[in-house]
Design a protein around this motif. Structure first.
Motif, PDB file in Angstrom:
ATOM      1  N   THR A   1     -34.207 -30.987  -9.274  1.00  0.00           N
ATOM      2  CA  THR A   1     -34.553 -32.162  -8.472  1.00  0.00           C
ATOM      3  C   THR A   1     -35.666 -33.001  -9.077  1.00  0.00           C
ATOM      4  O   THR A   1     -35.506 -34.203  -9.293  1.00  0.00           O
ATOM      5  N   ARG A   2     -36.808 -32.379  -9.362  1.00  0.00           N
ATOM      6  CA  ARG A   2     -37.957 -33.158  -9.822  1.00  0.00           C
ATOM      7  C   ARG A   2     -37.744 -33.757 -11.205  1.00  0.00           C
ATOM      8  O   ARG A   2     -37.948 -34.965 -11.405  1.00  0.00           O
TER       9      ARG A   2
ATOM     10  N   LYS B   1     -34.966 -34.437 -12.669  1.00  0.00           N
ATOM     11  CA  LYS B   1     -33.905 -35.436 -12.566  1.00  0.00           C
ATOM     12  C   LYS B   1     -34.448 -36.733 -11.984  1.00  0.00           C
ATOM     13  O   LYS B   1     -34.096 -37.834 -12.437  1.00  0.00           O
ATOM     14  N   ARG B   2     -35.311 -36.625 -10.966  1.00  0.00           N
ATOM     15  CA  ARG B   2     -35.898 -37.818 -10.354  1.00  0.00           C
ATOM     16  C   ARG B   2     -36.701 -38.603 -11.391  1.00  0.00           C
ATOM     17  O   ARG B   2     -36.600 -39.834 -11.475  1.00  0.00           O
TER      18      ARG B   2
ATOM     19  N   MET C   1     -34.306 -40.328 -13.836  1.00  0.00           N
ATOM     20  CA  MET C   1     -33.619 -41.456 -13.213  1.00  0.00           C
ATOM     21  C   MET C   1     -34.562 -42.641 -13.030  1.00  0.00           C
ATOM     22  O   MET C   1     -34.164 -43.797 -13.205  1.00  0.00           O
ATOM     23  N   GLU C   2     -35.814 -42.366 -12.680  1.00  0.00           N
ATOM     24  CA  GLU C   2     -36.790 -43.445 -12.549  1.00  0.00           C
ATOM     25  C   GLU C   2     -37.105 -44.076 -13.898  1.00  0.00           C
ATOM     26  O   GLU C   2     -37.358 -45.277 -14.001  1.00  0.00           O
TER      27      GLU C   2
ATOM     28  N   HIS D   1     -44.893 -42.365 -16.015  1.00  0.00           N
ATOM     29  CA  HIS D   1     -45.260 -41.354 -15.021  1.00  0.00           C
ATOM     30  C   HIS D   1     -46.601 -40.713 -15.378  1.00  0.00           C
ATOM     31  O   HIS D   1     -47.009 -40.684 -16.536  1.00  0.00           O
TER      32      HIS D   1
END
Length: 298
Positions: free
Chosen positions: A205-206, A208-209, A212-213, A267
């Motif tokens: 999840t993390r 991948k997020r 994608m961002e 990020h």
């Protein structure tokens, strides 16, 4: 207020069951239950909602629990401070860290620490975050240093510093794929060479997020490895794009060995100190964490 009653309450609150708390305190369950009841009676509050499945903290119980965390943390700090008068900072210093933390954050602080405490013998395990956190539970490693939090209930995390990320590739790749704008060039580099990422990153999840961002869609994967140092080396060899901490590639960018791809909102990741809950750290570990925190905070 009786401190022993508070400790009894605190242990029950942490475990959620009187039986487990009693075993931890090495007293009978009835004596433990009586201590908690006396605390509630003396202070005129209800701290637990009791049921057959266990206990849950009331709203007031949550407030008291958080204050107890501070109280017993302070008590432990005082105990450690007094113990240092008798202890010598020597012997093994066992901990774990990801390879990028070792290469880019650990070498100089550990060097200066060992000049100060020459009888301390570091033993450092390296590996991916999951293995490192597992080592805190199943080995003698006292703490860990890493950028990713692993969701394990009995591990505590403390933020040490933060680090911006840099999207990089070999300069020749960017020149080869040069288009009318940076976005089109980036797409072409991804199509031709792919993205260097951790194994299974698009399934978690993390990660991948973040991906994608960064790209707006799932990129073509060029190579997977859980070693960020390996990602950097493959990137330097021209295998594709890598998204690494700024400190990890700062010299290579400055020397022209890597090109930093323009990213509008890079990020920011935190460097975490991870410790197993309830673990009493050795003097060497406490001193090194204090030293390391001062060094990376500069």
């Amino acid at each position: 207020m009786e401190l022993n009653y508070l400790r009894a309450f605190f242990e029950v609150a942490k475990s959620g069951k009187f039986s487990e708390a009693a075993a931890r305190l090495n007293i009978s369950q009835s004596a433990l239950s009586r201590s908690v009841s006396l605390l509630e009676e003396q202070e005129g509050v209800v701290l637990f909602d009791r049921s057959k499945s266990g206990v849950e903290l009331t709203a007031k119980g949550h407030q008291v629990f958080h204050l107890c965390e501070e109280l017993f943390r302070t008590e432990k700090a005082i105990e450690n401070l007094c113990r240092e008068v008798q202890e010598k900072c020597e012997g093994p210093l066992r901990f774990a860290a990801t390879d990028n933390v070792i290469n880019d954050y650990l070498v100089e602080p550990l060097h200066t620490f060992r000049r100060k405490y020459p009888k301390v013998i570091p033993s450092i395990m390296s590996g991916p975050p999951d293995d490192i956190i597992d080592s805190l539970i199943h080995t003698e490693n006292e703490f860990a240093l890493l950028f990713a939090k692993v969701a394990i209930p009995n591990i505590e995390y403390r933020r040490l510093t933060s680090e911006f990320m840099s999207l990089v590739c070999k300069p020749q790749l960017w020149k080869e794929c040069k288009s009318s704008n940076n976005e089109k060039t980036l797409r072409k580099v991804l199509e031709n060479y792919g993205y260097l990422c951790s194994i299974g990153a698009l399934l978690e999840t993390r990660p991948k997020r973040v991906i994608m961002e960064l790209f707006g869609e799932a990129p073509q994967i060029g190579l997977e490895t859980n070693s960020q140092e390996a990602q950097k080396r493959f990137c330097l060899a021209g295998e594709g794009l890598a998204y690494l901490t700024r400190s990890m590639v700062e010299k290579e960018i400055a020397n022209g060995d890597l090109f930093e791809v323009p990213v509008e909102h890079p990020h920011e990741f935190n460097l975490w100190l991870a410790i197993k809950k309830g673990r009493q750290l050795s003097l060497a570990a406490r001193k090194f964490i204090e030293h390391f925190t001062e060094e990376v905070g500069q």
